[in-house]
Design an enzyme around this catalytic site. Sequence first.
Site, mmCIF file in Angstrom:
data_model
loop_
_atom_site.group_PDB
_atom_site.id
_atom_site.type_symbol
_atom_site.label_atom_id
_atom_site.label_comp_id
_atom_site.label_asym_id
_atom_site.label_seq_id
_atom_site.Cartn_x
_atom_site.Cartn_y
_atom_site.Cartn_z
ATOM 1 C CB SER A 70 -13.364 -6.989 1.315
ATOM 2 O OG SER A 70 -12.375 -7.435 1.859
ATOM 3 C CG ASN A 119 -5.019 1.202 -4.348
ATOM 4 O OD1 ASN A 119 -4.324 1.086 -5.386
ATOM 5 N ND2 ASN A 119 -4.859 1.028 -2.976
ATOM 6 C CG HIS A 173 -3.276 1.833 0.736
ATOM 7 N ND1 HIS A 173 -2.836 0.508 1.187
ATOM 8 C CD2 HIS A 173 -4.263 1.829 0.257
ATOM 9 C CE1 HIS A 173 -3.823 -0.040 0.851
ATOM 10 N NE2 HIS A 173 -4.907 0.433 0.386
ATOM 11 C CE LYS A 232 -5.198 -2.491 -2.542
ATOM 12 N NZ LYS A 232 -5.343 -3.127 -1.240
ATOM 13 N N GLY A 266 -9.889 -1.978 -4.195
ATOM 14 C CA GLY A 266 -8.857 -2.663 -4.603
ATOM 15 C C GLY A 266 -8.946 -3.628 -5.820
ATOM 16 C CD GLU A 324 -8.692 1.603 1.814
ATOM 17 O OE1 GLU A 324 -9.249 1.400 0.893
ATOM 18 O OE2 GLU A 324 -7.246 1.664 1.847
ATOM 19 N N GLY A 359 -8.486 -7.138 1.441
ATOM 20 C CA GLY A 359 -8.177 -8.093 0.896
ATOM 21 C C GLY A 359 -8.754 -9.245 1.697
HETATM 22 P P1 13P Z 1 -9.555 -4.551 -1.475
HETATM 23 O O1 13P Z 1 -10.641 -3.956 -2.260
HETATM 24 O O2 13P Z 1 -8.901 -5.367 -2.367
HETATM 25 O O3 13P Z 1 -9.881 -5.064 -0.298
HETATM 26 O O4 13P Z 1 -8.514 -3.257 -1.196
HETATM 27 C C1 13P Z 1 -9.086 -2.294 -0.518
HETATM 28 C C2 13P Z 1 -7.786 -1.101 -0.906
HETATM 29 O O5 13P Z 1 -6.853 -1.318 -0.157
HETATM 30 C C3 13P Z 1 -8.064 -0.153 -1.549
HETATM 31 O O6 13P Z 1 -7.328 1.051 -1.263
#
Ligand code: 13P
Length: 227
Positions: A188, A6, A80, A8, A209, A146, A152
């Site tokens: 993470s 993802n 999400h 983002k 992410g 998640e 994050g």
């Molecule tokens: P991170 O891997 O940056 O923690 O994000 C996870 C996420 O939200 C994937 O959709």
Amino acid sequence: MLVIGNLKMYMTYEEVKTLIDNFDEDVILCPSAIFVPYFLNHKYKVGVQDISMYDLGSHTGEISAKQAKDLGVSYTIVGHSERRKYNNETNEEINKKIIKGLENNLKIILCVGENKDDDKEKVIERQLLEALKDVSNFKDLIIAYEPVWCIGTGITPTNEQIETTISFIQTTIEKNFGKSVKVLYGGSVDKDNINTLKKINNLSGFLIGKVSTDYRQLKEIVASLRD
Ligand code: 13P
């Protein structure tokens, strides 16, 4: 094991070009919609990060499932936690998006997960039951667990905690819909913790992410899952 990135709203055009020039593995990448055409026709499949709950029509700024499918997109993320938080998305809206996506032959990645102080099972059960109301096609549905407090933050639950929650998700769906589903973990995930996380028994893959914007780490993760 499935690997879904993802991306983002992290990347500039230059960064997108670098990723595309250096990475071509059998994963699923979900870039910002504006960059989708650059990601098509590679070894990876392409997903969007969200779709409209509406059909084609007067909805400025929205992307319909039909448009995504027409272009060659195979997947869409829905629900999400960042959209639930910043766009106030409700389970009812997420349900409409899932139904639209499935009608247009997109595969759905439904994100569920609790905040730190939530009653985890209560929140996840509600997210599942409300988002999946009237859904019958479970073969094109993947659940991504998640936990919001892990996104994050550099924090991940223990393998035992993730395994228990996945099992709760699967039982809830079996009990209420009579179907089985694949469940991914997200939050993470990186090249260092992947070797521990991949040992979770009932896990079908990862939704990644920030690290998915870094082709070197992403390659290491894919290699580790091949071992
Ligand atoms: P991170 O891997 O940056 O923690 O994000 C996870 C996420 O939200 C994937 O959709």
